[in-house]
Scaffold this motif. Sequence first.
Motif, PDB file in Angstrom:
ATOM      1  N   GLY A   1       0.830  -1.196   0.000  1.00  0.00           N
ATOM      2  CA  GLY A   1       0.000   0.000   0.000  1.00  0.00           C
ATOM      3  C   GLY A   1       0.863   1.244   0.000  1.00  0.00           C
ATOM      4  O   GLY A   1       2.066   1.186   0.260  1.00  0.00           O
TER       5      GLY A   1
ATOM      6  N   GLU B   1      -1.460   4.732   5.117  1.00  0.00           N
ATOM      7  CA  GLU B   1      -1.725   4.035   6.378  1.00  0.00           C
ATOM      8  C   GLU B   1      -3.155   3.501   6.462  1.00  0.00           C
ATOM      9  O   GLU B   1      -3.438   2.623   7.252  1.00  0.00           O
ATOM     10  CB  GLU B   1      -1.454   4.981   7.555  1.00  0.00           C
ATOM     11  N   GLY B   2      -4.064   4.037   5.652  1.00  0.00           N
ATOM     12  CA  GLY B   2      -5.462   3.617   5.702  1.00  0.00           C
ATOM     13  C   GLY B   2      -5.672   2.152   5.379  1.00  0.00           C
ATOM     14  O   GLY B   2      -6.511   1.486   5.955  1.00  0.00           O
ATOM     15  N   THR B   3      -4.913   1.630   4.454  1.00  0.00           N
ATOM     16  CA  THR B   3      -4.986   0.221   4.075  1.00  0.00           C
ATOM     17  C   THR B   3      -3.554  -0.285   4.000  1.00  0.00           C
ATOM     18  O   THR B   3      -2.969  -0.369   2.922  1.00  0.00           O
ATOM     19  CB  THR B   3      -5.696   0.044   2.718  1.00  0.00           C
TER      20      THR B   3
ATOM     21  N   GLU C   1      -2.077  -3.184   4.270  1.00  0.00           N
ATOM     22  CA  GLU C   1      -1.798  -4.434   3.557  1.00  0.00           C
ATOM     23  C   GLU C   1      -2.903  -4.706   2.539  1.00  0.00           C
ATOM     24  O   GLU C   1      -3.716  -5.600   2.721  1.00  0.00           O
ATOM     25  CB  GLU C   1      -1.665  -5.588   4.542  1.00  0.00           C
ATOM     26  N   PRO C   2      -2.916  -3.953   1.436  1.00  0.00           N
ATOM     27  CA  PRO C   2      -4.025  -4.076   0.483  1.00  0.00           C
ATOM     28  C   PRO C   2      -3.939  -5.250  -0.481  1.00  0.00           C
ATOM     29  O   PRO C   2      -4.934  -5.608  -1.096  1.00  0.00           O
ATOM     30  CB  PRO C   2      -3.939  -2.764  -0.294  1.00  0.00           C
TER      31      PRO C   2
ATOM     32  N   GLU D   1      -9.301  -4.705  -8.281  1.00  0.00           N
ATOM     33  CA  GLU D   1      -9.851  -5.453  -7.155  1.00  0.00           C
ATOM     34  C   GLU D   1      -9.479  -6.942  -7.189  1.00  0.00           C
ATOM     35  O   GLU D   1      -9.636  -7.635  -6.192  1.00  0.00           O
ATOM     36  CB  GLU D   1     -11.363  -5.254  -7.027  1.00  0.00           C
TER      37      GLU D   1
ATOM     38  N   ALA E   1      -5.924  -6.162  -5.282  1.00  0.00           N
ATOM     39  CA  ALA E   1      -5.821  -5.311  -4.097  1.00  0.00           C
ATOM     40  C   ALA E   1      -7.190  -4.805  -3.651  1.00  0.00           C
ATOM     41  O   ALA E   1      -8.140  -4.764  -4.427  1.00  0.00           O
ATOM     42  CB  ALA E   1      -4.905  -4.126  -4.383  1.00  0.00           C
ATOM     43  N   ASP E   2      -7.245  -4.396  -2.409  1.00  0.00           N
ATOM     44  CA  ASP E   2      -8.436  -3.791  -1.822  1.00  0.00           C
ATOM     45  C   ASP E   2      -8.622  -2.408  -2.449  1.00  0.00           C
ATOM     46  O   ASP E   2      -7.727  -1.562  -2.391  1.00  0.00           O
ATOM     47  CB  ASP E   2      -8.225  -3.669  -0.313  1.00  0.00           C
ATOM     48  N   THR E   3      -9.789  -2.161  -3.038  1.00  0.00           N
ATOM     49  CA  THR E   3     -10.024  -0.876  -3.707  1.00  0.00           C
ATOM     50  C   THR E   3     -10.018   0.299  -2.721  1.00  0.00           C
ATOM     51  O   THR E   3      -9.820   1.441  -3.136  1.00  0.00           O
ATOM     52  CB  THR E   3     -11.350  -0.879  -4.501  1.00  0.00           C
ATOM     53  N   ASP E   4     -10.217   0.033  -1.432  1.00  0.00           N
ATOM     54  CA  ASP E   4     -10.151   1.102  -0.442  1.00  0.00           C
ATOM     55  C   ASP E   4      -8.767   1.751  -0.401  1.00  0.00           C
ATOM     56  O   ASP E   4      -8.629   2.893   0.029  1.00  0.00           O
ATOM     57  CB  ASP E   4     -10.510   0.589   0.957  1.00  0.00           C
ATOM     58  N   ALA E   5      -7.747   1.028  -0.862  1.00  0.00           N
ATOM     59  CA  ALA E   5      -6.394   1.580  -0.876  1.00  0.00           C
ATOM     60  C   ALA E   5      -6.278   2.709  -1.894  1.00  0.00           C
ATOM     61  O   ALA E   5      -5.520   3.657  -1.690  1.00  0.00           O
ATOM     62  CB  ALA E   5      -5.367   0.494  -1.185  1.00  0.00           C
TER      63      ALA E   5
END
Length: 151
Positions: A82, A85-87, A89-90, A122, A125-129
């Motif tokens: 990533g 810090e929000g994600t 380990e995406p 997606e 990786a997590d799209t929130d990243a």
Amino acid sequence: MAVQLHFSFVSLTALFILSLSSINSLTSAQDSGTATYYTPPYTPSACYGFEDDGVMIAAASDTFWNDGGACGQMYQVTCLSGTNEGTPEPCLGSGSVVVKIVDHCPPGSCRGTIDLSQEAFESIADTDAGVINISYQQCDLKELGKREDNK
């Protein structure tokens, strides 16, 4: 017995050296950068207009756009980590996807080296990243087919 051991050692050494050269040929062309994603609709695109090229697609930044020369090229993109810090380990699963370049991610609006379709992003990786660190390399379609056959 000594001749057999010597032959086995030489064979194993040769096999090891061949393995290293194969690994090197797969990774030597890798570059690093960042990936972002964009959402549908994916047409029109800079390369193919209104032609539907599926969802495992991407837009190239000026880093490798090459005045449209990147159109149709296939790239293997691998999530490394990533960028915030929000994600932390995406990365997901194998963390790799192969995409076809169908569009240009122009300077000013492009936030990464490569802008993946939402579906491609997606899958690795997590799209929130939002933005991830990646390695990427152009794929030879024949070599890619061989790798898939060997799985």
